[in-house]
Design a protein around this motif. Structure first.
Motif, PDB file in Angstrom:
ATOM      1  N   LEU A 291      -2.636   5.236   7.063  1.00  0.00           N
ATOM      2  CA  LEU A 291      -1.775   5.165   5.886  1.00  0.00           C
ATOM      3  C   LEU A 291      -1.639   6.624   5.304  1.00  0.00           C
ATOM      4  O   LEU A 291      -0.566   7.036   4.823  1.00  0.00           O
ATOM      5  N   LEU A 292      -2.725   7.435   5.316  1.00  0.00           N
ATOM      6  CA  LEU A 292      -2.855   8.870   4.728  1.00  0.00           C
ATOM      7  C   LEU A 292      -2.421   9.907   5.907  1.00  0.00           C
ATOM      8  O   LEU A 292      -3.288   9.768   6.842  1.00  0.00           O
TER       9      LEU A 292
ATOM     10  N   LEU B  28       0.843   4.109  -2.643  1.00  0.00           N
ATOM     11  CA  LEU B  28       0.653   5.555  -2.383  1.00  0.00           C
ATOM     12  C   LEU B  28       1.687   6.344  -2.891  1.00  0.00           C
ATOM     13  O   LEU B  28       1.598   7.670  -3.395  1.00  0.00           O
TER      14      LEU B  28
ATOM     15  N   LEU C 261      -7.583   2.714  -0.606  1.00  0.00           N
ATOM     16  CA  LEU C 261      -6.080   3.131   0.263  1.00  0.00           C
ATOM     17  C   LEU C 261      -6.766   4.142   1.289  1.00  0.00           C
ATOM     18  O   LEU C 261      -7.502   5.208   1.121  1.00  0.00           O
ATOM     19  N   GLY C 262      -6.357   4.042   2.604  1.00  0.00           N
ATOM     20  CA  GLY C 262      -6.705   4.887   3.670  1.00  0.00           C
ATOM     21  C   GLY C 262      -8.027   4.553   4.348  1.00  0.00           C
ATOM     22  O   GLY C 262      -8.171   3.393   4.785  1.00  0.00           O
TER      23      GLY C 262
ATOM     24  N   SER D 265      -8.369  -0.394   3.636  1.00  0.00           N
ATOM     25  CA  SER D 265      -7.255   0.078   2.941  1.00  0.00           C
ATOM     26  C   SER D 265      -6.460  -1.438   2.611  1.00  0.00           C
ATOM     27  O   SER D 265      -6.354  -2.168   3.421  1.00  0.00           O
TER      28      SER D 265
ATOM     29  N   GLN E 166       0.869  -1.188  -0.089  1.00  0.00           N
ATOM     30  CA  GLN E 166       0.113   0.089   0.069  1.00  0.00           C
ATOM     31  C   GLN E 166       0.582   1.378   0.079  1.00  0.00           C
ATOM     32  O   GLN E 166       0.734   2.212  -0.876  1.00  0.00           O
ATOM     33  N   ARG E 167       1.839   1.394   0.839  1.00  0.00           N
ATOM     34  CA  ARG E 167       2.943   2.445   0.789  1.00  0.00           C
ATOM     35  C   ARG E 167       3.428   2.790  -0.266  1.00  0.00           C
ATOM     36  O   ARG E 167       3.833   3.736  -1.073  1.00  0.00           O
TER      37      ARG E 167
ATOM     38  N   TYR F 199     -10.237  11.333  -4.274  1.00  0.00           N
ATOM     39  CA  TYR F 199      -9.775  11.606  -2.914  1.00  0.00           C
ATOM     40  C   TYR F 199     -11.121  11.781  -2.218  1.00  0.00           C
ATOM     41  O   TYR F 199     -11.847  12.784  -2.604  1.00  0.00           O
TER      42      TYR F 199
ATOM     43  N   ARG G  38       1.437   9.391  -5.344  1.00  0.00           N
ATOM     44  CA  ARG G  38       2.146  11.114  -5.139  1.00  0.00           C
ATOM     45  C   ARG G  38       2.753  11.506  -6.162  1.00  0.00           C
ATOM     46  O   ARG G  38       2.799  12.706  -6.637  1.00  0.00           O
TER      47      ARG G  38
ATOM     48  N   ARG H 150      -9.624   8.988   2.144  1.00  0.00           N
ATOM     49  CA  ARG H 150      -9.333   7.740   1.432  1.00  0.00           C
ATOM     50  C   ARG H 150      -9.052   8.015  -0.117  1.00  0.00           C
ATOM     51  O   ARG H 150      -9.827   8.881  -0.718  1.00  0.00           O
ATOM     52  N   LEU H 151      -8.337   7.122  -0.627  1.00  0.00           N
ATOM     53  CA  LEU H 151      -8.049   7.276  -1.853  1.00  0.00           C
ATOM     54  C   LEU H 151      -8.302   6.080  -2.660  1.00  0.00           C
ATOM     55  O   LEU H 151      -8.452   4.980  -2.198  1.00  0.00           O
TER      56      LEU H 151
END
Length: 199
Positions: free
Chosen positions: A184-185, A24, A133-134, A157, A20-21, A106, A28, A190-191
């Motif tokens: 996570l964020l 992410l 995600l998130g 997530s 997940q990271r 988002y 970004r 949430r993404l």
């Protein structure tokens, strides 16, 4: 483990925390080139989600309607879909055909997405793959026509949903975000990434 709800194929914990990271970080990089924007509905109302995209196409909405667009509202082409994201598509579908759009939504704690169909693509035989995600999102799954009984479940997530077959044109949406349910964020929220074959 895989679940099936109304034809929606749900894969809880499809990505572990390290994966997940990594995704992410890749997203970004996309956002740095194609910043989030807030589209309007055809009625002129701002949507509660912010969005951007990667790939040959991004999704766009304004008073002219809903559609795919080959460039960001700034006029720049969308960035390429990151390899870590393409790997999710490959693992979830087993398809050689690559997605042409990764739509990135988002959701802040008060954002939601009403029931809708994904039907702007040229060929509905290809699935849509969705990654959360998130923060948790309450995902609602409906039918291929409006109305009737729906089912809801919290997506966490790392969860992935594949919408194919009978679920490809089913109505779906996000009713609620459970703020603070993930770290996570850094700023919460949430993404949601959705991978689509457009042409």
């Amino acid at each position: 483990m895989k679940l099936s709800v109304k034809g929606f194929e749900i894969h809880p914990e499809f990505l572990d925390v390290a994966q997940q990271r990594a995704v992410l970080a890749a997203i970004r990089g996309v956002v740095a080139q194609a910043p989030f924007f807030r589209p309007e509905t055809p009625m002129g109302k701002p949507m509660s989600v912010r969005m951007t995209a990667a790939g040959q196409y991004g999704w766009f909405s304004d008073k002219s309607g809903y559609r795919y667009a080959p460039s960001h509202p700034s006029g720049k082409p969308w960035p390429a879909i990151p390899d870590d994201v393409l790997e999710i598509w490959k693992r979830a579908t087993g398809l050689e055909r690559q997605p042409e759009c990764c739509l990135i939504n988002y959701y802040s704690a008060d954002a939601k997405m009403g029931l809708h169909q994904d039907r702007d693509e040229a060929n509905m035989e290809w699935p849509v793959v969705s990654l959360s995600l998130g923060d948790d999102g309450l995902y609602r799954m409906g039918n291929v026509t409006r109305g009737g009984k729906t089912e809801s479940m919290w997506l966490r997530s790392g969860d992935v949903v594949v919408m194919g077959g009978e679920a490809r044109l089913a109505y779906h949406g996000v009713d609620k975000i459970r703020g603070g349910s993930s770290t996570l964020l850094p700023k919460g929220g949430r993404l949601n990434l959705t991978l689509r074959v457009v042409t």
